[in-house]
Design a protein around this motif. Structure first.
Motif, PDB file in Angstrom:
ATOM      1  N   LEU A  62      -3.589  -5.724  -5.761  1.00 14.25           N
ATOM      2  CA  LEU A  62      -2.554  -6.695  -5.427  1.00 14.25           C
ATOM      3  C   LEU A  62      -2.135  -6.585  -3.960  1.00 14.25           C
ATOM      4  N   ALA A  63      -2.717  -5.629  -3.232  1.00 13.31           N
ATOM      5  CA  ALA A  63      -2.297  -5.346  -1.865  1.00 13.31           C
ATOM      6  C   ALA A  63      -2.946  -6.306  -0.867  1.00 13.31           C
ATOM      7  N   LYS A  64      -2.419  -6.284   0.333  1.00 11.41           N
ATOM      8  CA  LYS A  64      -2.899  -7.134   1.428  1.00 11.41           C
ATOM      9  C   LYS A  64      -3.990  -6.407   2.206  1.00 11.41           C
ATOM     10  N   PRO A  65      -5.218  -6.935   2.227  1.00  7.84           N
ATOM     11  CA  PRO A  65      -6.273  -6.303   3.029  1.00  7.84           C
ATOM     12  C   PRO A  65      -6.018  -6.495   4.525  1.00  7.84           C
ATOM     13  N   PHE A  66      -6.740  -5.716   5.316  1.00  4.62           N
ATOM     14  CA  PHE A  66      -6.712  -5.917   6.766  1.00  4.62           C
ATOM     15  C   PHE A  66      -7.554  -7.127   7.164  1.00  4.62           C
ATOM     16  N   LEU A  67      -8.773  -7.227   6.592  1.00  8.11           N
ATOM     17  CA  LEU A  67      -9.677  -8.299   7.004  1.00  8.11           C
ATOM     18  C   LEU A  67     -10.237  -9.128   5.855  1.00  8.11           C
ATOM     19  N   LEU A  68     -10.403  -8.560   4.676  1.00 12.60           N
ATOM     20  CA  LEU A  68     -10.923  -9.349   3.566  1.00 12.60           C
ATOM     21  C   LEU A  68     -10.045 -10.567   3.325  1.00 12.60           C
ATOM     22  N   LYS A  69     -10.675 -11.662   2.936  1.00 12.25           N
ATOM     23  CA  LYS A  69      -9.914 -12.874   2.625  1.00 12.25           C
ATOM     24  C   LYS A  69      -9.079 -12.688   1.365  1.00 12.25           C
ATOM     25  N   SER A  70      -9.585 -11.884   0.438  1.00 12.31           N
ATOM     26  CA  SER A  70      -8.858 -11.571  -0.791  1.00 12.31           C
ATOM     27  C   SER A  70      -9.445 -10.296  -1.369  1.00 12.31           C
ATOM     28  N   PRO A  71      -8.710  -9.575  -2.220  1.00  8.88           N
ATOM     29  CA  PRO A  71      -9.259  -8.366  -2.844  1.00  8.88           C
ATOM     30  C   PRO A  71     -10.532  -8.627  -3.647  1.00  8.88           C
ATOM     31  N   SER A  72     -10.685  -9.843  -4.157  1.00 10.16           N
ATOM     32  CA  SER A  72     -11.837 -10.160  -5.011  1.00 10.16           C
ATOM     33  C   SER A  72     -13.018 -10.742  -4.244  1.00 10.16           C
ATOM     34  N   LEU A  84       0.797  -1.209   0.000  1.00  9.70           N
ATOM     35  CA  LEU A  84       0.000   0.000   0.000  1.00  9.70           C
ATOM     36  C   LEU A  84       0.840   1.274   0.000  1.00  9.70           C
ATOM     37  N   ASP A  85       2.123   1.168  -0.309  1.00 14.34           N
ATOM     38  CA  ASP A  85       2.941   2.345  -0.531  1.00 14.34           C
ATOM     39  C   ASP A  85       2.614   2.907  -1.924  1.00 14.34           C
ATOM     40  N   PRO A  86       2.823   4.201  -2.160  1.00 15.60           N
ATOM     41  CA  PRO A  86       2.415   4.798  -3.441  1.00 15.60           C
ATOM     42  C   PRO A  86       2.987   4.116  -4.679  1.00 15.60           C
ATOM     43  N   THR A  87       4.241   3.659  -4.612  1.00 12.17           N
ATOM     44  CA  THR A  87       4.824   3.002  -5.784  1.00 12.17           C
ATOM     45  C   THR A  87       4.092   1.710  -6.109  1.00 12.17           C
ATOM     46  N   SER A  88       3.813   0.911  -5.099  1.00  7.27           N
ATOM     47  CA  SER A  88       3.093  -0.345  -5.318  1.00  7.27           C
ATOM     48  C   SER A  88       1.654  -0.086  -5.754  1.00  7.27           C
ATOM     49  N   VAL A  89       1.008   0.913  -5.147  1.00  8.14           N
ATOM     50  CA  VAL A  89      -0.375   1.240  -5.486  1.00  8.14           C
ATOM     51  C   VAL A  89      -0.501   1.580  -6.968  1.00  8.14           C
ATOM     52  N   ASN A  90       0.466   2.304  -7.486  1.00  7.55           N
ATOM     53  CA  ASN A  90       0.414   2.720  -8.894  1.00  7.55           C
ATOM     54  C   ASN A  90       1.327   1.870  -9.777  1.00  7.55           C
ATOM     55  N   ALA A  91       1.305   0.575  -9.515  1.00  9.38           N
ATOM     56  CA  ALA A  91       2.065  -0.361 -10.349  1.00  9.38           C
ATOM     57  C   ALA A  91       1.640  -0.231 -11.810  1.00  9.38           C
ATOM     58  N   PRO A  92       2.564  -0.424 -12.748  1.00  9.27           N
ATOM     59  CA  PRO A  92       2.228  -0.284 -14.166  1.00  9.27           C
ATOM     60  C   PRO A  92       1.086  -1.203 -14.589  1.00  9.27           C
ATOM     61  N   TYR A  93       0.232  -0.681 -15.435  1.00  7.19           N
ATOM     62  CA  TYR A  93      -0.911  -1.432 -15.935  1.00  7.19           C
ATOM     63  C   TYR A  93      -0.862  -1.432 -17.463  1.00  7.19           C
ATOM     64  N   PRO A  94      -0.829  -2.611 -18.073  1.00  4.29           N
ATOM     65  CA  PRO A  94      -0.786  -2.667 -19.545  1.00  4.29           C
ATOM     66  C   PRO A  94      -2.177  -2.425 -20.144  1.00  4.29           C
ATOM     67  N   VAL A  95      -2.345  -1.301 -20.787  1.00  2.00           N
ATOM     68  CA  VAL A  95      -3.645  -0.952 -21.361  1.00  2.00           C
ATOM     69  C   VAL A  95      -3.943  -1.846 -22.562  1.00  2.00           C
ATOM     70  N   ARG A  96      -5.147  -2.397 -22.576  1.00  3.11           N
ATOM     71  CA  ARG A  96      -5.544  -3.250 -23.702  1.00  3.11           C
ATOM     72  C   ARG A  96      -5.815  -2.401 -24.947  1.00  3.11           C
ATOM     73  N   PRO A  97      -5.719  -2.988 -26.131  1.00  5.48           N
ATOM     74  CA  PRO A  97      -6.028  -2.237 -27.348  1.00  5.48           C
ATOM     75  C   PRO A  97      -7.439  -1.672 -27.301  1.00  5.48           C
ATOM     76  N   ALA A  98      -7.624  -0.529 -27.941  1.00  5.56           N
ATOM     77  CA  ALA A  98      -8.932   0.117 -27.946  1.00  5.56           C
ATOM     78  C   ALA A  98      -9.987  -0.798 -28.564  1.00  5.56           C
ATOM     79  N   ALA A  99     -11.124  -0.878 -27.889  1.00  6.39           N
ATOM     80  CA  ALA A  99     -12.251  -1.679 -28.359  1.00  6.39           C
ATOM     81  C   ALA A  99     -13.487  -1.186 -27.632  1.00  6.39           C
ATOM     82  N   PRO A 100     -14.686  -1.432 -28.143  1.00  6.37           N
ATOM     83  CA  PRO A 100     -15.896  -0.960 -27.465  1.00  6.37           C
ATOM     84  C   PRO A 100     -15.949  -1.427 -26.006  1.00  6.37           C
ATOM     85  N   GLY A 101     -16.117  -0.466 -25.104  1.00  6.52           N
ATOM     86  CA  GLY A 101     -16.259  -0.779 -23.688  1.00  6.52           C
ATOM     87  C   GLY A 101     -14.970  -0.856 -22.914  1.00  6.52           C
TER      88      GLY A 101
END
Length: 413
Positions: free
Chosen positions: A186-196, A150-167
């Motif tokens: 990708l971070a560790k929650p306090f209580l959730l079992k997983s981010p998803s 949850l440090d700023p560098t990890s929070v803003n990890a690079p994200y590969p943008v998908r090619p443009a398409a509807p939606g």
């Protein structure tokens, strides 16, 4: 600990005074004596506003760590010592220790506030054992959260943008900035079992009536040159434009001043609020990047429904996907915690916003804040109503889970 100490003008001078010192913290009129809890609440707000991290969730983490340590330290009192003295010393020591670790550039100011707090507490075993307990709990919580992503560098990890398409989400004008907050998922929650754990179902299909209605609404009411949006609706959009952490600092303080739960109960309220909000922000990014839904500006300019390449939203679009709205996941979680721990209604309180100078609004329920956030993001032209309403659902689900499982936060250590 009664030795003479140098007075600093940056020391907490009173609950309202510290908040006034920082333009980044919104103000409300709320009665309440200046207690150790309020002194350290205001110190947390002021020091984070002054020297906090660039990422909101990192600052939420600072709040959560500091006040979780305080809640644990004040939860039980050793036999034979004065309860109030012990709890005041424990809370101050816990928050101070965590803050000087996480916001080290403010050590001088925090040390001065800590010394002033201890000067006001009777010397003796209760004070000494409270300080020891508070510092121990802060060290334990800090160690448990080391490397949580949850440090700023990890929070803003690079994200590969998908090619443009509807939606599919694409960087948005005017900055076309890289995607932000991808690393939250990708971070560790306090209580959730997983981010998803509470991942939302998919957004409305592009060929659905709901999607068409959403797009028509934000096209009409969210345009920079909208003739449908009223002056009050424009004010609503601007009032709720800033950081949710900043905007909810004062409503939480209002709840804190109006609770009769004592020091331990107050620390618990602040801790649960911010633990829930950290986990909510992690869950928000999980759903956002699971679906990668394009923003209204992209949909209106390039989509198949009456494309308008010149359409511009009232406010610049943040650099991450539409679904769900992060402001509304925050609102849903905040409303849930405040309603559960202080009741859904409260005496009227006034609130201002740093993004709407001169505007003051009055509220009597926490839900009113959520309702305005839902509308605000549509009027700003940066979210669809489906994304806003889904955000309330995700924040509510996450906060309810945190409240149901709080024993896992406060178990003896």
């Amino acid at each position: 600990m009664s030795s003479t100490r140098t007075h600093s003008t940056l020391v907490v001078l009173g609950a309202a005074a510290l908040l006034t010192a920082s333009a980044a913290v919104p103000q409300a009129s709320a009665a309440g004596r200046t207690s150790t809890t309020l002194t350290w609440y205001d110190a947390t707000a002021e020091n984070i506003a002054t020297a906090g991290a660039s990422a909101q969730v990192t600052n939420s983490r600072t709040w959560a760590i500091s006040w979780l340590a305080a809640a644990r330290a004040t939860r039980s009192v050793p036999a034979g010592v004065d309860r109030g003295t012990y709890q005041d010393a424990a809370l101050a020591a816990a928050v101070h220790r965590a803050l000087v670790t996480l916001v080290p550039s403010r050590t001088e100011q925090l040390d001065a506030t800590f010394e002033q707090t201890l000067d006001a507490i009777p010397d003796g075993t209760a004070e000494e054992s409270g300080v020891t307990a508070g510092e121990r709990q802060a060290d334990l919580v800090l160690a448990s959260r080391e490397g949580d992503g949850l440090d700023p560098t990890s929070v803003n990890a690079p994200y590969p943008v998908r090619p443009a398409a509807p939606g599919v989400w694409q960087p948005t004008p005017p900055a076309y900035a890289p995607a932000a907050q991808y690393g939250n998922r990708l971070a560790k929650p306090f209580l959730l079992k997983s981010p998803s754990q509470f991942r939302l179902g998919p957004p409305p299909a592009l060929n659905s009536g709901r999607y068409a209605a959403d797009l028509a609404e934000v096209r009409a009411y969210g345009a920079a040159d909208s003739t449908a949006r009223t002056a009050h609706q424009t004010e609503t959009a601007t009032f709720w434009l800033g950081s949710s952490l900043t905007l909810y600092t004062e409503p939480l303080r209002v709840a804190l001043t109006r609770t009769n739960q004592g020091t331990a109960g107050q620390a618990r309220l602040v801790a649960l609020f911010h633990v829930a909000l950290v986990d909510t922000q992690i869950a928000t990014s999980d759903s956002k990047y699971a679906y990668e839904r394009w923003r209204p500006v992209t949909a209106i300019r390039t989509g198949s429904i009456d494309p308008d390449p010149d359409w511009t939203p009232l406010h610049a679009t943040p650099a991450h996907p539409d679904y769900p709205s992060g402001h509304n996941t925050y609102s849903g979680a905040a409303e849930t915690v405040l309603s559960a721990l202080s009741g859904p209604r409260t005496a009227p309180f006034r609130l201002t916003s740093p993004t709407a100078p001169g505007v003051t609004r009055t509220y009597t329920t926490w839900k009113q804040l959520s309702d305005e956030n839902v509308d605000a993001r549509v009027y700003s032209g940066i979210h669809t109503r489906s994304a806003d309403e889904a955000g309330i659902t995700l924040g509510t689900d996450t906060a309810r889970y945190v409240l149901r499982n709080e024993k896992n936060l406060f178990a003896p250590r």
